[in-house]
Design a protein around this motif. Structure first.
Motif, PDB file in Angstrom:
ATOM      1  N   PHE A 165       0.887  -1.219  -0.193  1.00 11.60           N
ATOM      2  CA  PHE A 165       0.103   0.126   0.085  1.00 11.60           C
ATOM      3  C   PHE A 165       0.999   1.275  -0.033  1.00 11.60           C
ATOM      4  O   PHE A 165       1.852   1.214   0.711  1.00 11.60           O
ATOM      5  N   LYS A 166       0.286   2.269  -0.621  1.00 10.78           N
ATOM      6  CA  LYS A 166       1.036   3.637  -0.759  1.00 10.78           C
ATOM      7  C   LYS A 166       1.096   4.234   0.456  1.00 10.78           C
ATOM      8  O   LYS A 166       2.017   4.998   0.900  1.00 10.78           O
ATOM      9  N   THR A 167      -0.033   4.210   1.438  1.00 13.87           N
ATOM     10  CA  THR A 167       0.149   4.825   2.493  1.00 13.87           C
ATOM     11  C   THR A 167      -0.186   3.936   3.736  1.00 13.87           C
ATOM     12  O   THR A 167      -0.746   2.954   3.363  1.00 13.87           O
ATOM     13  N   GLU A 168      -0.106   4.447   4.886  1.00 14.52           N
ATOM     14  CA  GLU A 168      -0.149   3.616   6.120  1.00 14.52           C
ATOM     15  C   GLU A 168      -1.627   3.605   6.388  1.00 14.52           C
ATOM     16  O   GLU A 168      -2.528   2.295   6.937  1.00 14.52           O
ATOM     17  N   ALA A 169      -2.454   4.540   6.041  1.00 17.83           N
ATOM     18  CA  ALA A 169      -3.746   4.791   6.187  1.00 17.83           C
ATOM     19  C   ALA A 169      -4.506   3.751   5.319  1.00 17.83           C
ATOM     20  O   ALA A 169      -5.487   3.199   5.699  1.00 17.83           O
ATOM     21  N   ASP A 170      -4.072   3.329   4.012  1.00 16.04           N
ATOM     22  CA  ASP A 170      -4.558   2.544   2.926  1.00 16.04           C
ATOM     23  C   ASP A 170      -4.353   1.110   3.520  1.00 16.04           C
ATOM     24  O   ASP A 170      -5.193   0.160   3.550  1.00 16.04           O
ATOM     25  N   ALA A 171      -3.444   0.807   4.196  1.00 20.97           N
ATOM     26  CA  ALA A 171      -2.901  -0.310   4.670  1.00 20.97           C
ATOM     27  C   ALA A 171      -3.837  -0.832   6.128  1.00 20.97           C
ATOM     28  O   ALA A 171      -4.360  -1.907   6.300  1.00 20.97           O
ATOM     29  N   LYS A 187      -6.788   0.384   6.304  1.00 24.92           N
ATOM     30  CA  LYS A 187      -7.990   0.259   6.058  1.00 24.92           C
ATOM     31  C   LYS A 187      -8.370  -1.070   5.458  1.00 24.92           C
ATOM     32  O   LYS A 187      -9.105  -2.021   5.781  1.00 24.92           O
ATOM     33  N   ALA A 188      -7.275  -1.704   4.970  1.00 27.40           N
ATOM     34  CA  ALA A 188      -7.227  -3.353   4.451  1.00 27.40           C
ATOM     35  C   ALA A 188      -7.094  -4.214   5.539  1.00 27.40           C
ATOM     36  O   ALA A 188      -7.568  -5.248   5.608  1.00 27.40           O
ATOM     37  N   LEU A 189      -6.318  -3.788   6.650  1.00 27.04           N
ATOM     38  CA  LEU A 189      -6.149  -4.550   7.812  1.00 27.04           C
ATOM     39  C   LEU A 189      -7.672  -4.576   8.728  1.00 27.04           C
ATOM     40  O   LEU A 189      -8.019  -5.826   8.957  1.00 27.04           O
ATOM     41  N   ALA A 190      -8.506  -3.588   8.588  1.00 32.89           N
ATOM     42  CA  ALA A 190      -9.573  -3.676   9.406  1.00 32.89           C
ATOM     43  C   ALA A 190     -10.669  -4.316   8.413  1.00 32.89           C
ATOM     44  O   ALA A 190     -11.445  -5.053   8.948  1.00 32.89           O
ATOM     45  N   ALA A 191     -10.587  -4.492   7.220  1.00 34.40           N
ATOM     46  CA  ALA A 191     -11.375  -5.275   6.192  1.00 34.40           C
ATOM     47  C   ALA A 191     -11.130  -6.728   6.258  1.00 34.40           C
ATOM     48  O   ALA A 191     -11.913  -7.560   5.514  1.00 34.40           O
ATOM     49  N   ASP A 192      -9.931  -7.159   6.503  1.00 34.49           N
ATOM     50  CA  ASP A 192      -9.586  -8.352   6.099  1.00 34.49           C
ATOM     51  C   ASP A 192     -10.204  -9.421   7.316  1.00 34.49           C
ATOM     52  O   ASP A 192     -10.053  -9.264   8.588  1.00 34.49           O
ATOM     53  N   LYS A 193     -10.472 -10.575   6.909  1.00 34.19           N
ATOM     54  CA  LYS A 193     -11.334 -11.519   7.643  1.00 34.19           C
ATOM     55  C   LYS A 193     -10.149 -12.040   8.871  1.00 34.19           C
ATOM     56  O   LYS A 193     -10.244 -12.412   9.759  1.00 34.19           O
ATOM     57  N   ALA A 194      -9.064 -12.401   8.167  1.00 36.97           N
ATOM     58  CA  ALA A 194      -7.703 -13.060   8.703  1.00 36.97           C
ATOM     59  C   ALA A 194      -7.286 -12.244  10.003  1.00 36.97           C
ATOM     60  O   ALA A 194      -6.873 -12.753  11.102  1.00 36.97           O
ATOM     61  N   CYS A 195      -7.444 -10.866   9.996  1.00 36.42           N
ATOM     62  CA  CYS A 195      -6.986 -10.069  10.941  1.00 36.42           C
ATOM     63  C   CYS A 195      -8.106  -9.916  12.184  1.00 36.42           C
ATOM     64  O   CYS A 195      -7.736  -9.391  13.134  1.00 36.42           O
ATOM     65  N   LYS A 196      -9.337 -10.361  11.776  1.00 33.33           N
ATOM     66  CA  LYS A 196     -10.222 -10.094  12.870  1.00 33.33           C
ATOM     67  C   LYS A 196     -10.356 -11.341  13.692  1.00 33.33           C
ATOM     68  O   LYS A 196     -11.184 -11.364  14.777  1.00 33.33           O
ATOM     69  N   ALA A 197      -9.478 -12.454  13.589  1.00 32.46           N
ATOM     70  CA  ALA A 197      -9.591 -13.428  14.479  1.00 32.46           C
ATOM     71  C   ALA A 197      -8.878 -13.188  15.699  1.00 32.46           C
ATOM     72  O   ALA A 197      -8.232 -12.735  15.996  1.00 32.46           O
TER      73      ALA A 197
END
Length: 93
Positions: free
Chosen positions: A75-81, A83-93
């Motif tokens: 990701f180009k920015t930390e903010a974009d990364a 957002k992807a972290l918050a949306a990923d199912k593997a990260c919510k476990a």
């Protein structure tokens, strides 16, 4: 006598120019050259990585190993990364 005076004035003028020219040359400022090699160093990438030893994910600036990386791109920015972290199912476990 006139030739000695003319010679002395001519030498004085040359000596004077010799002292003024280097001083004038030192007052000029040169802009630093930009290189193409410096541009990629400024570009920083961010990745979403699984936390080692615990559940969850984190945003990192160093590319993780393929087993630890969530997703397949940077990701180009930390903010974009983030957002992807918050949306990923593997990260919510």
């Amino acid at each position: 006598m006139k030739s000695n005076l003319a010679l002395s004035l001519g030498l004085a003028a040359l000596v004077g120019l010799g002292a003024v020219l280097p001083a004038a040359a030192q007052t000029t400022t040169a802009k630093p050259a930009t290189t193409a090699a410096a541009a990629p160093a400024a570009a920083k990438k961010f990745y979403v990585s699984l936390k080692s030893g615990s559940k969850g994910c984190e945003v990192v600036s160093v590319k993780p190993t393929s087993k630890m990386m969530v997703g397949k791109h940077s990701f180009k920015t930390e903010a974009d990364a983030s957002k992807a972290l918050a949306a990923d199912k593997a990260c919510k476990a």
